[in-house]
Structure formats: structure tokens, C-alpha cells
Design a protein around this motif. Structure first.
Motif, PDB file in Angstrom:
ATOM      1  N   GLY A  24     -11.467  47.896  -7.545  1.00  0.00           N
ATOM      2  CA  GLY A  24     -12.645  48.722  -7.727  1.00  0.00           C
ATOM      3  C   GLY A  24     -13.937  47.986  -8.001  1.00  0.00           C
ATOM      4  O   GLY A  24     -14.979  48.613  -8.156  1.00  0.00           O
ATOM      5  N   TYR A  25     -13.906  46.673  -8.065  1.00  0.00           N
ATOM      6  CA  TYR A  25     -15.126  45.908  -8.307  1.00  0.00           C
ATOM      7  C   TYR A  25     -15.338  44.959  -7.130  1.00  0.00           C
ATOM      8  O   TYR A  25     -14.416  44.244  -6.732  1.00  0.00           O
ATOM      9  CB  TYR A  25     -15.020  45.134  -9.625  1.00  0.00           C
ATOM     10  CG  TYR A  25     -16.224  44.258  -9.927  1.00  0.00           C
ATOM     11  CD1 TYR A  25     -17.480  44.814 -10.105  1.00  0.00           C
ATOM     12  CD2 TYR A  25     -16.088  42.881 -10.021  1.00  0.00           C
ATOM     13  CE1 TYR A  25     -18.584  44.018 -10.374  1.00  0.00           C
ATOM     14  CE2 TYR A  25     -17.187  42.072 -10.300  1.00  0.00           C
ATOM     15  CZ  TYR A  25     -18.425  42.639 -10.469  1.00  0.00           C
ATOM     16  OH  TYR A  25     -19.520  41.855 -10.726  1.00  0.00           O
ATOM     17  N   ARG A  26     -16.531  44.933  -6.579  1.00  0.00           N
ATOM     18  CA  ARG A  26     -16.773  44.193  -5.336  1.00  0.00           C
ATOM     19  C   ARG A  26     -16.537  42.693  -5.441  1.00  0.00           C
ATOM     20  O   ARG A  26     -16.234  42.042  -4.453  1.00  0.00           O
ATOM     21  CB  ARG A  26     -18.167  44.475  -4.799  1.00  0.00           C
ATOM     22  CG  ARG A  26     -19.282  43.920  -5.660  1.00  0.00           C
ATOM     23  CD  ARG A  26     -20.640  44.368  -5.115  1.00  0.00           C
ATOM     24  NE  ARG A  26     -21.684  44.008  -6.037  1.00  0.00           N
ATOM     25  CZ  ARG A  26     -22.435  42.922  -5.903  1.00  0.00           C
ATOM     26  NH1 ARG A  26     -22.271  42.123  -4.878  1.00  0.00           N
ATOM     27  NH2 ARG A  26     -23.363  42.668  -6.795  1.00  0.00           N
ATOM     28  N   ASN A  27     -16.685  42.111  -6.633  1.00  0.00           N
ATOM     29  CA  ASN A  27     -16.444  40.671  -6.820  1.00  0.00           C
ATOM     30  C   ASN A  27     -15.121  40.403  -7.527  1.00  0.00           C
ATOM     31  O   ASN A  27     -14.954  39.366  -8.160  1.00  0.00           O
ATOM     32  CB  ASN A  27     -17.585  40.048  -7.624  1.00  0.00           C
ATOM     33  CG  ASN A  27     -18.879  40.011  -6.851  1.00  0.00           C
ATOM     34  OD1 ASN A  27     -18.887  39.674  -5.668  1.00  0.00           O
ATOM     35  ND2 ASN A  27     -19.976  40.388  -7.482  1.00  0.00           N
ATOM     36  N   THR A  28     -14.196  41.320  -7.422  1.00  0.00           N
ATOM     37  CA  THR A  28     -12.941  41.219  -8.160  1.00  0.00           C
ATOM     38  C   THR A  28     -12.238  39.876  -7.949  1.00  0.00           C
ATOM     39  O   THR A  28     -12.262  39.325  -6.856  1.00  0.00           O
ATOM     40  CB  THR A  28     -12.008  42.393  -7.782  1.00  0.00           C
ATOM     41  OG1 THR A  28     -10.937  42.442  -8.714  1.00  0.00           O
ATOM     42  CG2 THR A  28     -11.468  42.274  -6.383  1.00  0.00           C
ATOM     43  N   GLY A  29     -11.684  39.347  -9.014  1.00  0.00           N
ATOM     44  CA  GLY A  29     -10.959  38.084  -8.953  1.00  0.00           C
ATOM     45  C   GLY A  29     -11.827  36.848  -8.903  1.00  0.00           C
ATOM     46  O   GLY A  29     -11.371  35.770  -8.529  1.00  0.00           O
ATOM     47  N   TRP A  30     -13.082  36.965  -9.315  1.00  0.00           N
ATOM     48  CA  TRP A  30     -14.047  35.875  -9.172  1.00  0.00           C
ATOM     49  C   TRP A  30     -13.660  34.600  -9.903  1.00  0.00           C
ATOM     50  O   TRP A  30     -14.065  33.527  -9.488  1.00  0.00           O
ATOM     51  CB  TRP A  30     -15.448  36.341  -9.561  1.00  0.00           C
ATOM     52  CG  TRP A  30     -15.570  37.036 -10.887  1.00  0.00           C
ATOM     53  CD1 TRP A  30     -15.501  38.380 -11.112  1.00  0.00           C
ATOM     54  CD2 TRP A  30     -15.819  36.443 -12.157  1.00  0.00           C
ATOM     55  NE1 TRP A  30     -15.675  38.662 -12.442  1.00  0.00           N
ATOM     56  CE2 TRP A  30     -15.872  37.476 -13.106  1.00  0.00           C
ATOM     57  CE3 TRP A  30     -15.998  35.124 -12.598  1.00  0.00           C
ATOM     58  CZ2 TRP A  30     -16.091  37.253 -14.459  1.00  0.00           C
ATOM     59  CZ3 TRP A  30     -16.218  34.896 -13.951  1.00  0.00           C
ATOM     60  CH2 TRP A  30     -16.259  35.959 -14.861  1.00  0.00           C
ATOM     61  N   THR A  31     -12.868  34.656 -10.945  1.00  0.00           N
ATOM     62  CA  THR A  31     -12.490  33.420 -11.643  1.00  0.00           C
ATOM     63  C   THR A  31     -11.569  32.549 -10.795  1.00  0.00           C
ATOM     64  O   THR A  31     -11.545  31.341 -10.964  1.00  0.00           O
ATOM     65  CB  THR A  31     -11.797  33.707 -12.993  1.00  0.00           C
ATOM     66  OG1 THR A  31     -10.637  34.506 -12.749  1.00  0.00           O
ATOM     67  CG2 THR A  31     -12.723  34.389 -13.965  1.00  0.00           C
ATOM     68  N   PHE A  32     -10.826  33.171  -9.895  1.00  0.00           N
ATOM     69  CA  PHE A  32      -9.890  32.425  -9.051  1.00  0.00           C
ATOM     70  C   PHE A  32     -10.384  32.272  -7.625  1.00  0.00           C
ATOM     71  O   PHE A  32     -10.064  31.293  -6.961  1.00  0.00           O
ATOM     72  CB  PHE A  32      -8.519  33.119  -9.042  1.00  0.00           C
ATOM     73  CG  PHE A  32      -7.939  33.272 -10.410  1.00  0.00           C
ATOM     74  CD1 PHE A  32      -7.477  32.168 -11.112  1.00  0.00           C
ATOM     75  CD2 PHE A  32      -7.888  34.506 -11.022  1.00  0.00           C
ATOM     76  CE1 PHE A  32      -6.960  32.294 -12.387  1.00  0.00           C
ATOM     77  CE2 PHE A  32      -7.368  34.656 -12.301  1.00  0.00           C
ATOM     78  CZ  PHE A  32      -6.903  33.540 -12.980  1.00  0.00           C
ATOM     79  N   ASN A  33     -11.161  33.245  -7.152  1.00  0.00           N
ATOM     80  CA  ASN A  33     -11.586  33.247  -5.756  1.00  0.00           C
ATOM     81  C   ASN A  33     -12.861  32.469  -5.481  1.00  0.00           C
ATOM     82  O   ASN A  33     -13.069  32.011  -4.365  1.00  0.00           O
ATOM     83  CB  ASN A  33     -11.799  34.688  -5.267  1.00  0.00           C
ATOM     84  CG  ASN A  33     -10.537  35.516  -5.332  1.00  0.00           C
ATOM     85  OD1 ASN A  33      -9.437  34.985  -5.239  1.00  0.00           O
ATOM     86  ND2 ASN A  33     -10.686  36.810  -5.519  1.00  0.00           N
ATOM     87  N   ALA A  34     -13.732  32.343  -6.454  1.00  0.00           N
ATOM     88  CA  ALA A  34     -15.062  31.804  -6.186  1.00  0.00           C
ATOM     89  C   ALA A  34     -15.302  30.401  -6.737  1.00  0.00           C
ATOM     90  O   ALA A  34     -16.299  29.778  -6.398  1.00  0.00           O
ATOM     91  CB  ALA A  34     -16.121  32.751  -6.754  1.00  0.00           C
ATOM     92  N   VAL A  35     -14.392  29.919  -7.569  1.00  0.00           N
ATOM     93  CA  VAL A  35     -14.572  28.607  -8.195  1.00  0.00           C
ATOM     94  C   VAL A  35     -13.262  27.822  -8.069  1.00  0.00           C
ATOM     95  O   VAL A  35     -12.182  28.375  -8.294  1.00  0.00           O
ATOM     96  CB  VAL A  35     -14.961  28.763  -9.689  1.00  0.00           C
ATOM     97  CG1 VAL A  35     -15.050  27.427 -10.386  1.00  0.00           C
ATOM     98  CG2 VAL A  35     -16.274  29.519  -9.827  1.00  0.00           C
ATOM     99  N   GLU A  36     -13.380  26.564  -7.726  1.00  0.00           N
ATOM    100  CA  GLU A  36     -12.207  25.705  -7.600  1.00  0.00           C
ATOM    101  C   GLU A  36     -11.413  25.682  -8.906  1.00  0.00           C
ATOM    102  O   GLU A  36     -11.972  25.651  -9.997  1.00  0.00           O
ATOM    103  CB  GLU A  36     -12.674  24.277  -7.244  1.00  0.00           C
ATOM    104  CG  GLU A  36     -11.549  23.310  -6.986  1.00  0.00           C
ATOM    105  CD  GLU A  36     -12.084  21.931  -6.609  1.00  0.00           C
ATOM    106  OE1 GLU A  36     -11.525  20.934  -7.100  1.00  0.00           O
ATOM    107  OE2 GLU A  36     -13.068  21.867  -5.848  1.00  0.00           O
ATOM    108  N   MET A  37     -10.095  25.671  -8.801  1.00  0.00           N
ATOM    109  CA  MET A  37      -9.217  25.688  -9.968  1.00  0.00           C
ATOM    110  C   MET A  37      -9.244  24.334 -10.694  1.00  0.00           C
ATOM    111  O   MET A  37      -9.204  23.289 -10.066  1.00  0.00           O
ATOM    112  CB  MET A  37      -7.783  26.005  -9.536  1.00  0.00           C
ATOM    113  CG  MET A  37      -6.765  25.959 -10.653  1.00  0.00           C
ATOM    114  SD  MET A  37      -7.060  27.142 -11.979  1.00  0.00           S
ATOM    115  CE  MET A  37      -6.511  28.643 -11.228  1.00  0.00           C
ATOM    116  N   ASP A  38      -9.355  24.387 -12.003  1.00  0.00           N
ATOM    117  CA  ASP A  38      -9.191  23.226 -12.874  1.00  0.00           C
ATOM    118  C   ASP A  38      -8.413  23.716 -14.087  1.00  0.00           C
ATOM    119  O   ASP A  38      -8.936  24.456 -14.912  1.00  0.00           O
ATOM    120  CB  ASP A  38     -10.545  22.642 -13.301  1.00  0.00           C
ATOM    121  CG  ASP A  38     -10.415  21.392 -14.171  1.00  0.00           C
ATOM    122  OD1 ASP A  38      -9.313  21.138 -14.722  1.00  0.00           O
ATOM    123  OD2 ASP A  38     -11.410  20.679 -14.325  1.00  0.00           O
TER     124      ASP A  38
END
Length: 187
Positions: A24-38
């Protein structure tokens, strides 16, 4: 007196909505989808579980977490500790993830006056803002992502109130640009 800690994933513009992939949120999952994992970013999350004496959430977060968290091995300590949900509308606890229902901010203030370890507030944008506006927050554990998300639920309310002074007590910057910021509320 117990310490009440708000812990949140937040964008630079203060949005904390749907970091893990909620619908329901257009940027859902932004912590995993938009920034490289560290993996180092999540050190504070593991530490919170070890140090917390209780977990607190609002009704919406409780309803989202209750069907999922009990089976997640990475949340074993949270699943074993006392849980509180602050809600004026929740009729009863979810038997899959039992919690004590607190009906008001006065109930939260009373809980803070008890003995025990820190109370960690996860997710719960509306609850976190209400707790801050009522002067009940003692510390913030923020993971600030190098993103501007625009619309979405924000960490802080827009209430017209006296300033709140914060003291930065811990910080780090990770390889992916995420910043850990730990602030104590100055009283």
C-alpha cells in the motif's frame, strides 16, 4: 524509571513508512530495495533485542507483526519479552503474539515508572509521535537512509510545541551511506 526508546528506519526527509515491504505504499521496502545491503547497519537492532526489557508498538504495527514475528528466529528475544500495545480500539490481544493492551499515554507513563530494562518502541509512527509530543521519549535509535521519499508517515509530528533538545551519544556511517544516530532527549 525505565527508559523509553524509539527505534526507526527513517529517510533523510523523515519518512518511516513501510521500510520492510508492507503493501500500500509506493516506496515500500525502501530499506532493502533502494540501498545496497551492509549487514553492519543492523548491529544496533541486535543490540536493542539484548538490552530491551520490553517491546511496545501501536495497534497497526501490532496487527502487522503478530502474524509474522512469532515465527521469526531473528526476533526470538523480542518474542520472549513482555510486549505492550497502545490502543484505544484494539478489542483483545492476538493469541499468536500475546501483549498487554495499554489504553492511554497515562498508562505508558505509569509503565515507565516501573522497574525493568528499556522499553523499545518499534515501527508505530503515530504512537512514536504521540509519545514524543507527551514528553515520554528518552532516546532515539535512528538508522537514517540516504533517500528522500517524499510522502509517507513521518517519524515526528507537526505539532506546534516547545523545542526538544537532543544529545548525540553514538553515531556511525556505513559503506552504503546509512547513518546510525543515537540521541538522548535532554531534560
Amino acid at each position: 524509571m525505565r527508559t523509553l526508546i524509539i527505534t526507526a528506519f527513517v529517510s533523510v526527509d523523515g519518512v518511516m513508512e513501510a521500510p520492510g515491504g508492507e503493501a500500500g505504499y509506493r516506496n515500500t521496502g525502501w530499506t532493502f530495495n533502494a540501498v545496497e545491503m551492509d549487514e553492519k547497519v543492523f548491529e544496533i537492532k541486535e543490540r536493542e533485542q539484548h538490552e530491551a526489557g520490553a517491546l511496545m508498538v501501536g495497534r497497526r504495527s501490532y496487527e502487522a507483526f503478530a502474524p509474522v514475528w512469532p515465527s521469526m528466529e531473528e526476533f526470538a528475544e523480542y518474542n520472549a519479552m513482555p510486549r505492550y500495545v497502545v490502543s484505544t480500539t484494539l478489542a483483545e490481544e492476538d493469541s499468536r503474539w500475546p501483549a498487554t493492551i495499554l489504553r492511554s499515554l497515562d498508562d505508558v507513563a505509569e509503565l515507565k515508572r516501573t522497574e525493568g530494562g528499556p522499553i523499545i518502541v518499534h515501527g508505530s509512527a503515530e504512537l512514536g509521535a504521540s509519545l514524543a509530543d507527551a514528553g515520554l521519549v528518552d532516546r532515539y535509535h535512528l538508522l537514517v537512509y540516504p533517500l528522500l521519499l517524499g510522502a509517507g508517515k513521518r517519524l515526528f509530528s507537526e505539532a506546534d510545541k516547545d523545542l526538544t533538545k537532543l544529545n548525540l551519544v553514538e553515531h556511525a556511517v556505513y559503506s552504503n551511506g546509512v547513518q546510525k544516530q543515537v540521541f538522548d532527549v535532554v531534560r
